[in-house]
Design an enzyme around this catalytic site. Structure first.
Site, PDB file in Angstrom:
ATOM      1  CD  GLU A 142     127.483 105.330  80.434  1.00  0.00           C
ATOM      2  OE1 GLU A 142     127.175 106.391  81.017  1.00  0.00           O
ATOM      3  OE2 GLU A 142     127.389 105.173  79.203  1.00  0.00           O
ATOM      4  CG  HIS A 143     122.805 104.541  83.035  1.00  0.00           C
ATOM      5  ND1 HIS A 143     122.063 105.633  83.398  1.00  0.00           N
ATOM      6  CD2 HIS A 143     123.257 104.806  81.779  1.00  0.00           C
ATOM      7  CE1 HIS A 143     122.061 106.521  82.419  1.00  0.00           C
ATOM      8  NE2 HIS A 143     122.771 106.028  81.420  1.00  0.00           N
TER       9      HIS A 143
ATOM     10  CG  HIS B  51     123.184 103.600  77.390  1.00  0.00           C
ATOM     11  ND1 HIS B  51     122.101 104.302  76.922  1.00  0.00           N
ATOM     12  CD2 HIS B  51     123.834 104.436  78.232  1.00  0.00           C
ATOM     13  CE1 HIS B  51     122.096 105.509  77.457  1.00  0.00           C
ATOM     14  NE2 HIS B  51     123.132 105.618  78.252  1.00  0.00           N
TER      15      HIS B  51
END
Length: 449
Positions: A74-75, A71
């Site tokens: 992804e950012h 996650h």
């Protein structure tokens, strides 16, 4: 097409016609990068996806600071490369009216964009640069930690999201698929740049990469653009590597995490989920599951909608769903209702599943379900986003491509007996209940074994 087309990893070039005069092509570069396109006649836009077959389930709990890496990445891949700032990336798409985003899932991550046909080369270059050449700037890393924590807080404030996360953990127990996709606040706070960087270097390699595009796309131009983007990043085009193997698809044994999980909150409704282990993504019964889901809780004529909402007025929202992964799955029922009605609604939902298992389905229900799913599939494919995602799932998860004609053929082969047999299988599996709202565990005492 008259049947599904296999996508063997050892076949470098593949081309075939799909329904609606679409042309599907696949190229595997020597370094293992897989590139798939679906050219759609008359399209004026295209959707592009860069996929990596690594998701939240692949994070290593044993390595300190690594949970939440997927996650985090992804950012962070939007936050700048060696040649582009975060603003440069944003301006590239905003200035042409394009859309770009990313999604982290349990078994893959996808960075995608939708643009006019003339802007597809730009999207290929910019997203390729993001994926291959992120610098994971330490300052941006700390800034994004705060952003992700706010995102998790937002999800936890949504009682349906909160109940869903708890259901997966309750049904799947310690299996990595039971882990929250976005991580937990404590894992995000503990994540280190070094751990995320190691995760990035270990999993973002040519042999892991799948590029898909659908709509107004010329396959040869797409391949050349991907090669230029990878060359610019220093990914050796002459490197010899086979694509990473697909995940094993045999179902694994699941040990239930909990029978009942509740989170008491002072809100107007109880968000209620009932679930059990489902089927894997490659299960031959996956089309039957779609039909079962439609009949049980897939629309306004479904049994759950009619029994819970229309006949008794107990809820506004009620439906069923199925999530399938490489070696496990979850089948579930959802409703949001007054806390005082939560047990009654739970009993009704379970009763409908067992009624389906015991009594089967009518010919009219089967006809309606096939019609609903057929129409929905056709309408969804009006969007290049759906076609792009279909290519990605076919390559990463299924190992075969099915066009609309093949999907409809499979739907019409499903029988009432198939649906009842699958319902019996599901009804015999251990059940878990998850609820968030003005309820506690005692509300559901004795309801599930």
């Amino acid at each position: 097409m008259n049947s599904a087309v296999d996508l063997p990893l050892g076949l470098a070039d593949l081309a075939f016609a799909a329904s609606g005069e679409a042309l599907v092509r696949r190229t595997i570069l020597p370094n293992g990068v897989r590139i798939l396109s679906e050219q759609v006649p008359g399209a004026r836009s295209a959707t592009l996806g860069y996929w990596v077959a690594v998701g939240s389930r692949d994070e290593t709990a044993e390595v300190a600071g690594s949970l939440g890496s997927t996650h985090f990445l992804e950012h962070l891949l939007f936050k700048g490369t060696r040649t582009r700032t975060a603003l440069d990336i944003a301006v590239s798409f905003d200035s042409v009216g394009g859309e770009h985003n990313a999604m982290t899932a349990k078994e893959y991550t996808c960075y995608y964009a939708k643009v006019q046909d003339r802007d597809l080369p730009m999207a290929v270059e910019v997203i390729g640069d993001m994926l291959t050449s992120s610098v994971l700037d330490p300052t941006e890393f700390e800034n994004e930690r705060g952003v992700i924590l706010e995102e998790l807080s937002m999800a936890e404030d949504d009682p349906a999201d909160a109940a869903n996360e708890r259901l997966f953990t309750a049904v799947l127990g310690d299996h990595p698929l039971g882990r929250p996709i976005g991580g937990k606040p404590e894992t995000i706070r503990a994540a280190t740049r070094d751990a995320v960087w190691s995760h990035y270097r270990a999993n973002y390699r040519p042999r892991d990469l799948v590029v898909t595009a659908a709509g107004a796309v010329d396959h040869d131009v797409l391949v050349a653009g991907v090669q230029r983007a990878l060359d610019a990043a220093g990914w050796d085009p002459d490197e010899q590597a086979a694509p990473v193997d697909r995940r094993p698809s045999a179902p694994v044994a699941i040990e239930r995490g909990a029978s009942v999980v509740t989170a008491t909150r002072p809100i107007e409704q109880a968000n209620l989920l009932i679930g059990c282990p489902g089927i894997v993504a490659t299960d031959e019964r996956r089309t039957t599951m779609s039909v079962l889901n439609s009949i049980l809780g897939g629309g306004m004529s479904s049994r759950l909608f009619q029994e819970v909402r229309e006949k008794r007025g107990l809820a506004y929202a009620v439906y069923s769903f199925s999530g399938s992964y490489s070696d496990a799955g979850v089948f579930g029922l959802f409703s949001a209702c007054a806390p005082a009605k939560a047990r009654q609604v739970a009993e009704l939902m379970l009763s409908e599943l067992h009624r389906l298992a015991d009594g089967g389905v009518t010919a009219d229900e089967l006809r309606r379900a096939v019609g609903q799913l057929s129409g929905g599939a056709a309408l969804a494919l009006e969007d290049s986003d759906t076609r792009m995602s279909r290519l990605g799932r076919a390559e990463i998860s299924l190992g075969e491509f099915s066009d609309l004609d093949e999907s409809l053929r499979r739907l019409h082969l499903v029988t009432a007996g198939d649906v009842q047999q699958l319902a019996r299988d599901l009804a015999d599996r251990p059940v878990s209940i998850s609820a968030v709202g003005g309820v506690d565990d005692d509300v559901f005492s004795g309801l599930v074994a």
